[in-house]
Scaffold this active site. Structure first.
Site, PDB file in Angstrom:
ATOM      1  N   ASP A  37      69.947  35.129 -24.261  1.00  0.00           N
ATOM      2  CA  ASP A  37      69.113  34.030 -23.759  1.00  0.00           C
ATOM      3  C   ASP A  37      69.647  32.667 -24.194  1.00  0.00           C
ATOM      4  O   ASP A  37      69.644  31.710 -23.431  1.00  0.00           O
ATOM      5  CB  ASP A  37      67.666  34.163 -24.273  1.00  0.00           C
ATOM      6  CG  ASP A  37      66.963  35.338 -23.627  1.00  0.00           C
ATOM      7  OD1 ASP A  37      67.612  36.018 -22.803  1.00  0.00           O
ATOM      8  OD2 ASP A  37      65.791  35.576 -23.954  1.00  0.00           O
ATOM      9  N   ALA A  38      70.125  32.619 -25.438  1.00  0.00           N
ATOM     10  CA  ALA A  38      70.572  31.332 -25.977  1.00  0.00           C
ATOM     11  C   ALA A  38      71.739  30.776 -25.159  1.00  0.00           C
ATOM     12  O   ALA A  38      71.831  29.575 -24.916  1.00  0.00           O
ATOM     13  CB  ALA A  38      70.976  31.495 -27.430  1.00  0.00           C
ATOM     14  N   TYR A  40      72.300  31.381 -21.999  1.00  0.00           N
ATOM     15  CA  TYR A  40      71.720  30.940 -20.728  1.00  0.00           C
ATOM     16  C   TYR A  40      71.096  29.551 -20.916  1.00  0.00           C
ATOM     17  O   TYR A  40      71.328  28.632 -20.131  1.00  0.00           O
ATOM     18  CB  TYR A  40      70.666  31.955 -20.269  1.00  0.00           C
ATOM     19  CG  TYR A  40      69.938  31.571 -19.008  1.00  0.00           C
ATOM     20  CD1 TYR A  40      70.416  31.933 -17.760  1.00  0.00           C
ATOM     21  CD2 TYR A  40      68.744  30.841 -19.066  1.00  0.00           C
ATOM     22  CE1 TYR A  40      69.754  31.582 -16.602  1.00  0.00           C
ATOM     23  CE2 TYR A  40      68.073  30.475 -17.911  1.00  0.00           C
ATOM     24  CZ  TYR A  40      68.572  30.855 -16.682  1.00  0.00           C
ATOM     25  OH  TYR A  40      67.905  30.494 -15.540  1.00  0.00           O
ATOM     26  N   SER A  86      56.005  41.425  15.325  1.00  0.00           N
ATOM     27  CA  SER A  86      55.169  42.303  14.498  1.00  0.00           C
ATOM     28  C   SER A  86      55.531  43.748  14.826  1.00  0.00           C
ATOM     29  O   SER A  86      56.396  44.006  15.663  1.00  0.00           O
ATOM     30  CB  SER A  86      53.700  42.017  14.737  1.00  0.00           C
ATOM     31  OG  SER A  86      53.430  42.138  16.101  1.00  0.00           O
ATOM     32  N   LEU A  87      54.884  44.685  14.163  1.00  0.00           N
ATOM     33  CA  LEU A  87      55.276  46.086  14.303  1.00  0.00           C
ATOM     34  C   LEU A  87      54.204  46.902  15.004  1.00  0.00           C
ATOM     35  O   LEU A  87      53.011  46.707  14.763  1.00  0.00           O
ATOM     36  CB  LEU A  87      55.515  46.696  12.918  1.00  0.00           C
ATOM     37  CG  LEU A  87      56.703  46.171  12.128  1.00  0.00           C
ATOM     38  CD1 LEU A  87      56.638  46.675  10.697  1.00  0.00           C
ATOM     39  CD2 LEU A  87      58.000  46.620  12.776  1.00  0.00           C
ATOM     40  N   GLU A 118      61.611  52.311   4.864  1.00  0.00           N
ATOM     41  CA  GLU A 118      61.336  51.352   3.778  1.00  0.00           C
ATOM     42  C   GLU A 118      59.838  51.346   3.471  1.00  0.00           C
ATOM     43  O   GLU A 118      59.037  51.619   4.356  1.00  0.00           O
ATOM     44  CB  GLU A 118      61.710  49.926   4.223  1.00  0.00           C
ATOM     45  CG  GLU A 118      63.103  49.800   4.768  1.00  0.00           C
ATOM     46  CD  GLU A 118      63.352  48.424   5.406  1.00  0.00           C
ATOM     47  OE1 GLU A 118      62.482  47.541   5.321  1.00  0.00           O
ATOM     48  OE2 GLU A 118      64.438  48.264   5.993  1.00  0.00           O
ATOM     49  N   LYS A 120      56.295  49.759   3.316  1.00  0.00           N
ATOM     50  CA  LYS A 120      55.683  48.618   3.999  1.00  0.00           C
ATOM     51  C   LYS A 120      54.883  47.854   2.947  1.00  0.00           C
ATOM     52  O   LYS A 120      53.804  48.275   2.522  1.00  0.00           O
ATOM     53  CB  LYS A 120      54.781  49.071   5.138  1.00  0.00           C
ATOM     54  CG  LYS A 120      54.253  47.900   5.948  1.00  0.00           C
ATOM     55  CD  LYS A 120      53.587  48.348   7.226  1.00  0.00           C
ATOM     56  CE  LYS A 120      53.229  47.181   8.122  1.00  0.00           C
ATOM     57  NZ  LYS A 120      52.375  46.182   7.493  1.00  0.00           N
ATOM     58  N   ASP A 122      52.629  45.165   1.138  1.00  0.00           N
ATOM     59  CA  ASP A 122      51.421  44.484   1.597  1.00  0.00           C
ATOM     60  C   ASP A 122      51.357  43.078   0.994  1.00  0.00           C
ATOM     61  O   ASP A 122      50.732  42.856  -0.034  1.00  0.00           O
ATOM     62  CB  ASP A 122      50.196  45.314   1.191  1.00  0.00           C
ATOM     63  CG  ASP A 122      49.034  45.061   2.125  1.00  0.00           C
ATOM     64  OD1 ASP A 122      49.214  44.331   3.117  1.00  0.00           O
ATOM     65  OD2 ASP A 122      47.946  45.587   1.852  1.00  0.00           O
ATOM     66  N   ARG A 141      55.374  33.275   8.520  1.00  0.00           N
ATOM     67  CA  ARG A 141      55.579  33.851   9.845  1.00  0.00           C
ATOM     68  C   ARG A 141      54.787  33.050  10.891  1.00  0.00           C
ATOM     69  O   ARG A 141      55.241  32.850  11.996  1.00  0.00           O
ATOM     70  CB  ARG A 141      55.110  35.310   9.824  1.00  0.00           C
ATOM     71  CG  ARG A 141      55.178  35.971  11.146  1.00  0.00           C
ATOM     72  CD  ARG A 141      54.830  37.453  11.040  1.00  0.00           C
ATOM     73  NE  ARG A 141      54.889  38.060  12.351  1.00  0.00           N
ATOM     74  CZ  ARG A 141      53.883  38.051  13.227  1.00  0.00           C
ATOM     75  NH1 ARG A 141      52.755  37.478  12.908  1.00  0.00           N
ATOM     76  NH2 ARG A 141      54.013  38.611  14.404  1.00  0.00           N
ATOM     77  N   GLU A 180      59.175  39.826   2.131  1.00  0.00           N
ATOM     78  CA  GLU A 180      57.741  39.842   1.860  1.00  0.00           C
ATOM     79  C   GLU A 180      57.473  39.264   0.478  1.00  0.00           C
ATOM     80  O   GLU A 180      58.116  39.667  -0.502  1.00  0.00           O
ATOM     81  CB  GLU A 180      57.259  41.304   1.920  1.00  0.00           C
ATOM     82  CG  GLU A 180      55.783  41.458   2.070  1.00  0.00           C
ATOM     83  CD  GLU A 180      55.305  41.434   3.527  1.00  0.00           C
ATOM     84  OE1 GLU A 180      56.114  41.121   4.435  1.00  0.00           O
ATOM     85  OE2 GLU A 180      54.119  41.708   3.754  1.00  0.00           O
ATOM     86  N   TYR A 232      63.957  42.213   3.507  1.00  0.00           N
ATOM     87  CA  TYR A 232      64.096  43.420   4.326  1.00  0.00           C
ATOM     88  C   TYR A 232      64.726  43.206   5.701  1.00  0.00           C
ATOM     89  O   TYR A 232      64.764  44.119   6.506  1.00  0.00           O
ATOM     90  CB  TYR A 232      62.755  44.135   4.480  1.00  0.00           C
ATOM     91  CG  TYR A 232      61.616  43.273   5.008  1.00  0.00           C
ATOM     92  CD1 TYR A 232      61.693  42.639   6.236  1.00  0.00           C
ATOM     93  CD2 TYR A 232      60.455  43.122   4.252  1.00  0.00           C
ATOM     94  CE1 TYR A 232      60.657  41.868   6.706  1.00  0.00           C
ATOM     95  CE2 TYR A 232      59.406  42.350   4.723  1.00  0.00           C
ATOM     96  CZ  TYR A 232      59.510  41.726   5.954  1.00  0.00           C
ATOM     97  OH  TYR A 232      58.479  40.958   6.413  1.00  0.00           O
ATOM     98  N   LYS A 320      51.555  54.078   9.010  1.00  0.00           N
ATOM     99  CA  LYS A 320      50.575  53.727   7.975  1.00  0.00           C
ATOM    100  C   LYS A 320      50.091  54.940   7.182  1.00  0.00           C
ATOM    101  O   LYS A 320      49.996  56.042   7.726  1.00  0.00           O
ATOM    102  CB  LYS A 320      49.355  53.065   8.646  1.00  0.00           C
ATOM    103  CG  LYS A 320      49.649  51.749   9.343  1.00  0.00           C
ATOM    104  CD  LYS A 320      49.815  50.648   8.332  1.00  0.00           C
ATOM    105  CE  LYS A 320      49.703  49.265   8.937  1.00  0.00           C
ATOM    106  NZ  LYS A 320      48.381  48.860   9.363  1.00  0.00           N
ATOM    107  N   CYS A 414      17.374  30.305  -6.430  1.00  0.00           N
ATOM    108  CA  CYS A 414      18.005  31.282  -7.318  1.00  0.00           C
ATOM    109  C   CYS A 414      17.069  32.472  -7.532  1.00  0.00           C
ATOM    110  O   CYS A 414      15.905  32.278  -7.896  1.00  0.00           O
ATOM    111  CB  CYS A 414      18.350  30.622  -8.649  1.00  0.00           C
ATOM    112  SG  CYS A 414      18.927  31.795  -9.894  1.00  0.00           S
ATOM    113  N   CYS A 417      15.967  32.285 -11.484  1.00  0.00           N
ATOM    114  CA  CYS A 417      15.143  31.222 -12.071  1.00  0.00           C
ATOM    115  C   CYS A 417      14.375  30.398 -11.041  1.00  0.00           C
ATOM    116  O   CYS A 417      13.562  29.552 -11.404  1.00  0.00           O
ATOM    117  CB  CYS A 417      16.001  30.303 -12.930  1.00  0.00           C
ATOM    118  SG  CYS A 417      17.057  29.219 -11.963  1.00  0.00           S
ATOM    119  N   CYS A 430      23.533  28.163  -8.129  1.00  0.00           N
ATOM    120  CA  CYS A 430      22.205  27.814  -8.636  1.00  0.00           C
ATOM    121  C   CYS A 430      22.379  26.587  -9.527  1.00  0.00           C
ATOM    122  O   CYS A 430      23.240  26.569 -10.406  1.00  0.00           O
ATOM    123  CB  CYS A 430      21.663  28.981  -9.458  1.00  0.00           C
ATOM    124  SG  CYS A 430      20.434  28.494 -10.677  1.00  0.00           S
ATOM    125  N   CYS A 435      18.621  28.395 -16.156  1.00  0.00           N
ATOM    126  CA  CYS A 435      18.639  29.697 -15.494  1.00  0.00           C
ATOM    127  C   CYS A 435      19.034  30.796 -16.491  1.00  0.00           C
ATOM    128  O   CYS A 435      20.117  30.751 -17.065  1.00  0.00           O
ATOM    129  CB  CYS A 435      19.616  29.663 -14.329  1.00  0.00           C
ATOM    130  SG  CYS A 435      19.780  31.251 -13.519  1.00  0.00           S
TER     131      CYS A 435
END
Ligand code: IVH
Length: 669
Positions: A37-38, A40, A86-87, A118, A120, A122, A141, A180, A232, A320, A414, A417, A430, A435
């Site tokens: 790290d140092a 870097y 789209s698919l 692949e 899918k 989400d 998109r 994605e 992808y 799906k 509410c 209360c 509220c 309350c």
């Protein structure tokens, strides 16, 4: 005079950036760093120094610039060179086999057609444009033809290369890549936990969280969200041709573009079906959500031959998974009141098993969501669990309606209360100051592990304390007597003493924890911690203005307003005084008394003679000050070393006080 920018220097900076980008890739994407790290940090520092000294060498694509640009008013529109299609969907094996048959028929192929399968993912689909290997534009998109320009936000993602790696193979003149943006499940839960703790509405699922974060107008907010990207596919590519989709995917990592590790090349549809079954099993253990697999014809000439229909390519299919859903009936809709007064409608359902657990409640989020779904009491609905968050009602089954179902409206008073309820965007709140539901929520939060950590002060005890009027405010906790506790249900002498001891023990706390415990709207754990480091004394908070607060890195106008309002409130001030009187001892972050720079923002330009720039920055921060890398109205002081850069002129223009190195040294000593 500043030295001239020579070609050699330009090349040096370019080389440094490429090397840093390469090590970013090893670190963030492959998880296999090659250097300590140092080393870097040292390269980053060198680059920062060169860019500071030679402003003409600066570039928005430099790895020093992932910090987040200033907020936008609105997003610009970007037209995709090739539409983002789209698919078409398949939901069972027969539909997947139909797809294979159609493909073979159109291609007039007697034998098997090879596919790439692949996960899918989400999340949110995006397109990035690289020219000459440099990231220039990124867009959502949108409607497939026009997307929103989210370049500034995407720059903050560490898994997105700002420059393509060109060590192994040349990069195309122009490359449009698609992928994605996702949030992993553990990060999603953490994000929601923090939001709830700060009194903010949680995201419904990781996809909403990713989409909401990417479409933020303020890139600084996006930067703090745990977004990642997997690539992808491509749009237009100039200066390089491919034969297969698999070849495209295998080339991506060589340019530093991350691909999903679960992709597979399949020789025929049977192998694809095997893959589908395997992924369906693995799905539960993946760190992110997938809702199926995507099947793509591997050969690109075949893809061209197949073309598209109704905005979906004929060469690809989304297959799906069966969702983790069940049907059940809504017996009632109740309203819960949180500690910030936010009202949440909750569906009480006939219990069902969902993904291995029995559930009988689902959140309906807010009135807008109830209207969108048109959910009524008595309805038969489909419920679903996303990750392991509280279940969601996905859809009503109108055909099951009997006509006796009742519409629901959020109350104008509410339910706990009776105070007035006001609407703030989609949230109903509220406004009652006394309350009990809010009070219980505040006490629970105050006592929680990450706040004051009062062991043994659980929900049941809190209920009793509030019901008997023993605690009307969090400060009252520290004034309860042992006898009063012993008079409560299930409270023996020993347990009462334990609570008294736990209260006593909780009195000494770092200021950050205490600020968090107060439950100020929008102030989560991290913000509280940041605030305490900049303003190390509780009393400071009674005097702070919104202008003082927005200067703190990561604190925006919403948080600032909320903090000021909280400390101005008479009741809150009294409560804090009583907490102090009860013996609350706050540990202030260590700050030197002399030369206290609390809340002051510094920016550096030019070369310092007596110390490195990082050292100077650390010094400022250790004295409670803030350092910035660019000049803005938020900056209080500029420290100008030798050969100051363009920042100097800008600081003068804005009337910022400029200190020489000598003056700066005097100030900190
Ligand atoms: S390919 C024409 N591959 O699914 C090709 N899409 O309904 C379209 N998605 O908007 C995209 N994982 O957000 C492709 N491995 C993957 C994907 C994927 C998720 C999403 C993407 C797209 C939607 C299509």
């Amino acid at each position: 005079m500043r030295a001239m920018v020579t070609e050699a220097l330009k090349r040096k900076v370019e080389k440094l950036r490429e090397e840093i980008e390469y090590h970013n890739y090893r670190y963030y994407i492959l998880d296999q760093p090659e250097i300590p790290d140092a080393q870097y940090d040292c390269m980053m520092r060198e680059l920062e120094e060169l860019e500071g000294k030679y402003p003409e060498l600066r570039s928005p694509n430099s790895p020093t610039q992932r910090v987040g640009a200033p907020p936008l008013e609105s997003f610009e529109i970007v037209r995709h060179t090739l539409p983002m299609l789209s698919l078409a969907n398949a939901f069972d094996e027969n539909e997947a086999k139909d797809f294979d048959r159609r493909v073979k028929k159109i291609l007039a192929s007697p034998g098997d057609v090879a596919y790439v399968a692949e996960p899918k993912l989400d999340g949110l689909a995006v397109e990035l444009v690289y020219e000459g290997g440099h990231f220039i534009v990124g867009a959502t998109r949108g409607d497939g033809v026009n997307g929103e320009n989210i370049t500034q936000n995407l720059r903050t993602l560490k898994t997105l290369p700002l420059q393509l790696i060109r060590m192994e193979i040349p990069v195309p003149d122009r490359l449009e890549v698609r992928g994605e943006v996702i949030i992993k499940l553990d990060k999603f839960k953490e994000l929601n936990r923090k939001r709830e703790e700060a009194g903010e509405a949680p995201f419904a699922n990781p996809r909403n969280a990713a989409a909401g974060s990417v479409r933020q107008l303020d890139p600084k907010i996006t930067r703090r969200r745990p977004l990642e990207i997997y690539f992808y596919g491509v749009g237009e590519v100039a200066g390089r041709t491919f034969k297969t989709h698999w070849e495209i995917l295998q080339t991506f990592p060589k340019w530093g573009l991350r691909i999903n590790p679960h992709i597979r090349r399949c020789q025929n549809i049977e192998e694809v079906l095997d893959y589908y079954r395997e992924m369906n099993e693995k799905r539960e253990n993946l760190p992110y959500e997938i809702d199926g697999i995507v099947i793509k014809v591997d050969r690109l000439d075949f893809q061209t031959g197949l073309g598209e229909i109704a905005r979906s390519p004929r060469w690809a299919l989304a297959f799906k998974f069966a969702p983790k859903q069940e049907t059940t009936r809504i017996m009632d809709i109740i309203v819960q009141v949180g500690r910030t007064g936010a009202l949440t409608p909750v569906a009480v359902m006939e219990p069902v098993r969902l993904g291995g657990v029995e559930v009988s409640r689902a959140t309906l989020h807010n009135q807008d969501e109830i209207d969108r779904l048109d959910v009524r009491v008595g309805d038969t609905v489909i419920v679903q669990r996303a990750g392991d968050v509280i279940p969601d009602v996905v859809q009503v089954i109108p055909s099951k309606r009997k006509g006796t179902e009742k519409k629901f409206r959020m109350p104008s008073e509410c339910p706990v209360c009776g105070s007035e309820v006001v609407k703030e965007e989609v949230i109903c709140r509220c406004i009652g100051l006394d309350c009990p539901a809010q009070l219980k929520g505040r006490i629970k939060h105050f006592a929680s592990k990450r706040a004051m950590d009062i062991e043994g002060l659980g929900v049941k005890l809190i209920d009793q304390l509030v019901a008997r009027g023993l605690v009307k405010d969090v400060a009252d906790l520290y004034y309860i007597k042992r006898d009063e506790l012993m008079a409560l249900e299930r409270m023996a002498e020993k347990s009462a003493q334990n609570i008294i001891d736990a209260l006593e023990k909780s009195k000494t706390k770092p200021l950050g924890k205490f600020l968090f415990a107060l439950g100020i709207l929008h102030v989560g754990e991290t913000t509280a911690e940041d605030l305490s480091r900049t303003f190390p004394r509780l009393d400071d908070f009674f005097r702070l203005s919104e202008e003082d607060l927005v200067k703190v890195e990561g604190i925006g106008p919403e948080v600032s307003a909320s903090v000021v309002q909280f400390f101005r409130d008479k009741k809150n001030r009294e409560s804090i005084q009583r907490l102090k009187k009860a013996g609350i001892k706050l540990i202030e972050p260590r700050v030197k008394e002399k030369g206290d720079l609390a809340g002051k923002t510094f920016v550096f330009t030019g070369t310092l003679k007596s110390c490195g720039r990082d050292e100077a920055r650390n010094l400022v921060e250790s004295l409670g000050g803030i350092t910035a890398s660019s000049v803005s109205k938020k900056v209080d002081f500029m420290v100008a070393g030798e050969d100051p850069g363009a920042k100097y002129d800008k600081a003068r223009e804005l009337g910022i006080r400029v200190l020489s190195e000598e003056e700066f040294k005097q100030m900190i000593e």
